[in-house]
Design a protein around this motif. Structure first.
Motif, mmCIF file in Angstrom:
data_model
loop_
_atom_site.group_PDB
_atom_site.id
_atom_site.type_symbol
_atom_site.label_atom_id
_atom_site.label_comp_id
_atom_site.label_asym_id
_atom_site.label_seq_id
_atom_site.Cartn_x
_atom_site.Cartn_y
_atom_site.Cartn_z
ATOM 1 N N ASP A 46 -2.892 0.830 7.188
ATOM 2 C CA ASP A 46 -3.945 1.845 7.160
ATOM 3 C C ASP A 46 -3.392 3.262 7.088
ATOM 4 O O ASP A 46 -4.170 4.215 6.949
ATOM 5 C CB ASP A 46 -4.826 1.721 8.412
ATOM 6 N N ALA A 58 -18.919 -2.056 0.536
ATOM 7 C CA ALA A 58 -17.702 -2.238 1.322
ATOM 8 C C ALA A 58 -18.033 -2.476 2.792
ATOM 9 O O ALA A 58 -17.490 -3.400 3.426
ATOM 10 C CB ALA A 58 -16.797 -1.019 1.167
ATOM 11 N N VAL A 84 -16.834 6.030 4.779
ATOM 12 C CA VAL A 84 -15.428 5.854 5.140
ATOM 13 C C VAL A 84 -15.136 6.392 6.538
ATOM 14 O O VAL A 84 -14.131 6.034 7.154
ATOM 15 C CB VAL A 84 -14.514 6.543 4.102
ATOM 16 N N LEU A 94 0.822 -1.216 0.000
ATOM 17 C CA LEU A 94 0.000 0.000 0.000
ATOM 18 C C LEU A 94 0.850 1.257 0.000
ATOM 19 O O LEU A 94 0.399 2.311 -0.462
ATOM 20 C CB LEU A 94 -0.949 0.007 1.198
ATOM 21 N N SER A 96 -13.667 2.996 -2.330
ATOM 22 C CA SER A 96 -14.430 1.769 -2.094
ATOM 23 C C SER A 96 -15.474 1.972 -0.997
ATOM 24 O O SER A 96 -16.589 1.450 -1.099
ATOM 25 C CB SER A 96 -13.493 0.615 -1.708
ATOM 26 N N GLN A 110 -7.752 7.463 -0.033
ATOM 27 C CA GLN A 110 -7.868 6.491 -1.117
ATOM 28 C C GLN A 110 -8.989 5.495 -0.828
ATOM 29 O O GLN A 110 -9.671 5.025 -1.754
ATOM 30 C CB GLN A 110 -6.525 5.756 -1.282
ATOM 31 N N ALA A 111 -9.219 5.180 0.441
ATOM 32 C CA ALA A 111 -10.272 4.227 0.797
ATOM 33 C C ALA A 111 -11.663 4.737 0.443
ATOM 34 O O ALA A 111 -12.611 3.950 0.373
ATOM 35 C CB ALA A 111 -10.198 3.913 2.288
ATOM 36 N N GLN A 147 -3.777 7.416 2.900
ATOM 37 C CA GLN A 147 -4.308 6.069 2.773
ATOM 38 C C GLN A 147 -5.824 6.000 2.901
ATOM 39 O O GLN A 147 -6.504 5.339 2.102
ATOM 40 C CB GLN A 147 -3.667 5.160 3.820
ATOM 41 N N ASP A 192 -10.664 -4.247 -4.297
ATOM 42 C CA ASP A 192 -11.151 -3.162 -5.144
ATOM 43 C C ASP A 192 -10.037 -2.650 -6.047
ATOM 44 O O ASP A 192 -10.239 -2.413 -7.244
ATOM 45 C CB ASP A 192 -11.692 -2.023 -4.273
ATOM 46 N N HIS A 193 -8.842 -2.498 -5.480
ATOM 47 C CA HIS A 193 -7.711 -1.963 -6.245
ATOM 48 C C HIS A 193 -7.183 -2.973 -7.264
ATOM 49 O O HIS A 193 -6.965 -2.628 -8.429
ATOM 50 C CB HIS A 193 -6.592 -1.577 -5.279
ATOM 51 N N LEU A 227 -8.876 -4.076 4.931
ATOM 52 C CA LEU A 227 -7.856 -4.202 3.905
ATOM 53 C C LEU A 227 -8.249 -5.210 2.834
ATOM 54 O O LEU A 227 -7.863 -5.066 1.665
ATOM 55 C CB LEU A 227 -6.524 -4.604 4.542
ATOM 56 N N VAL A 276 -10.326 -3.057 0.454
ATOM 57 C CA VAL A 276 -9.519 -2.063 -0.264
ATOM 58 C C VAL A 276 -8.626 -2.724 -1.310
ATOM 59 O O VAL A 276 -8.501 -2.247 -2.445
ATOM 60 C CB VAL A 276 -8.674 -1.247 0.737
#
Length: 526
Positions: free
Chosen positions: A280, A469, A165, A141, A159, A155-156, A152, A439-440, A433, A436
């Motif tokens: 994270d 999510a 979030v 990550l 998703s 970016q979450a 970080q 999804d990535h 995680l 995340v």
């Protein structure tokens, strides 16, 4: 990273610089609010810059401090491409290395032999395996930071959505706060042990917390500059401690029998809980690195900077924990001030120099504390939309005010509180995680360039709802709970196998997310 040459031009205020050039402008596309801190061009009649009033004077003093100390004022907005100019990727290694060259790893390692009843050999093998496995997550990550320029948990949002979030942000805040509490307690115990009780653990907690705040207050550049050199005295102090206590380390208590699966997996979960939470916040420390930098180098530097000191110091902690029952002086030190007392007893043969080294060992925790506090200040801005307008560095002050009283209370039953707290970390982190990463890697094909609309980072209408999510994470606990093995709950599966909670949380949430995201996208259109 040197302040004068590599500081991102839009991220800091310099007393000799033109504020219009050094402060990021209020860009409606990115949602950057940092113009709140530029008072150079405000009118004299502005209610924010009036000549009278205590608040206005306090604000002026604060701005002067910010300029004088080159404090980072940029918050959670993605770092523009033109400001991602740092090319010294080796700094990634020194940052992680310095954050983990401290006695926190020793504290966690002690649990293997002293609390879980494992032998030194078995503890060392568990530490090695689980560290090598779980370090893959934060190291990978960390490679997203240079490509996306995003923190970080920003970016979450791609998703978990703009608002949902906030739930993992809150959990991450609780996790990082818990680690900071552990750090200030261990540091306070060391300072108290050196003073032979004339300085209380509570006062030691206050000293460590305030020093950590000063570093995190200033931000990215000060943090990296500190971490570049902080590991040197830490290495010296730890090596001398091992040299002085070498004879005692040989006196390992014999375990009652071979390790059971329950012992192995439960201590393995402790090791995972130490390492996984770094994922994270890992890209928080790489966002100013040039996107042209090698992702492989960022990964390797992150992996080695995390894994090598963690394995070494946890294993040392396991050796210390196994010897405590057989070395009366160490047992007495442990009974008085726990980890700090043991370290002071180990260094007692060095006399006054040994006491000085115990103080150094306490201060080795500042690198970890400051870096974690830095990410906490960013996470506060993500918790609620209104908090985005509050300067990042002010959260460093607020967090310290929260940290000190909680640390003083938690220090009373330290190892009980440590074990209970750590038990909860790996479960939620692994589920988060799993979502995340899937999804990535699967949905966005691991493509940071074309897979993300960076301009949508703060636009709820262009981000996913986040229902898929959150649902995937929540549903995964249907299998996690029966596999938990904790003091306050032992699931029916865990009774036979040991704790499999964090492994299942990661796998199940990832598998559930794919169909749930398909349904969410079909009905929401985004």
């Amino acid at each position: 990273m040197t302040i004068t040459q590599e500081a991102p031009p839009g991220a800091f205020i310099s007393s000799a610089a033109d504020p219009e050039k050094n402060l990021p402008i209020n860009d409606t596309k990115t949602g950057n609010e940092n113009t709140e801190y530029d008072d150079e061009n405000a009118s004299a009649t502005s209610p924010r810059t009036g000549n009278g009033g205590v608040l206005n004077r306090a604000r002026d003093i604060g701005l002067k401090v910010v300029r004088f100390g080159r404090v980072e004022v940029r918050g959670i907005a993605p770092i523009p491409l033109k400001e991602r100019t740092v090319t010294r990727t080796i700094n990634v290694f020194t940052l992680w290395w310095s954050m983990n060259i401290n006695i926190l790893g020793i504290t966690f390692g002690i649990l293997g032999t002293l609390i879980y009843g494992l032998s030194l050999r078995d503890s060392a093998l568990i530490i090695l395996f689980f560290t090598l496995l779980t370090t893959l997550l934060p190291a990978y990550l960390a490679t997203w930071g240079p490509k996306l320029g995003m923190r970080q948990l920003v970016q979450a949002r791609y998703s978990f959505g703009r608002y949902i979030v906030s739930i993992p942000v809150f959990l991450n805040l609780a996790t990082m706060t818990g680690f900071c509490i552990i750090i200030v307690i261990v540091g306070g115990q060391c300072l108290s042990a050196v003073a032979n009780g004339t300085l209380s653990v509570n006062v030691g907690i206050i000293i460590i917390a305030v020093l950590g705040m000063l570093i995190s207050f200033c931000g990215f550049n000060t943090l990296h500059m500190y971490e570049r050199f902080a590991w040197i005295p830490a290495i010296i102090a730890i090596v001398v401690a091992v040299g002085c206590g070498g004879q005692g380390l040989k006196q390992q208590a014999a375990p009652e029998g071979p390790p059971t699966p329950r012992q192995v997996l439960s201590f393995g979960m402790i090791v995972a809980s130490y390492m996984i939470p770094w994922a994270d916040l890992s890209s928080d420390f790489t966002t100013y690195i040039s996107p042209e930098a090698s992702s492989f180098k960022v990964f390797i530097y992150s992996y080695l900077g995390l894994a090598v000191p963690t394995i070494t110091l946890m294993t040392l902690g396991a050796a210390i924990g196994g010897a405590i029952p057989n070395v009366p002086e160490w047992q007495t030190g442990y009974d008085n001030t726990l980890v700090g007392g043991v370290l002071a007893a180990m260094l007692a043969p060095a006399g006054g120099f040994g006491k000085f080294l115990v103080v150094l060992l306490a201060f080795t925790l500042l690198g970890n504390l400051a870096a974690t506090s830095y990410s906490i200040t960013l996470n506060f801005q993500m918790l609620f939309p209104i908090l985005f307008k509050v300067p990042r560095y002010l959260f460093a002050l607020a967090f310290t005010a929260i940290l000190i009283p909680i640390g003083i209370v938690a220090a009373v039953n330290f190892f009980v509180n440590l074990e209970n707290f750590v038990a909860l970390i790996a479960y939620w982190c692994a589920a988060f995680l799993g979502v995340v990463l899937i999804d990535h890697v699967v949905l966005r094909k691991a493509d940071c360039i074309n897979g993300y609309d960076v301009d949508a980072w703060n636009d709820s209408k262009r981000l996913p709802l986040g229902v898929a999510a959150l649902t995937a994470c929540v549903l995964s606990f249907g299998l996690v709970v029966p596999c938990m093995d904790q003091v306050w709950w032992v699931g029916p599966i865990a009774e036979r196998t040991g704790d499999l909670g964090f492994e299942l949380a990661f796998v199940v949430s990832a598998l559930l997310y794919l169909p749930l995201r398909w349904v969410e996208k079909r009905f929401s259109g985004r």
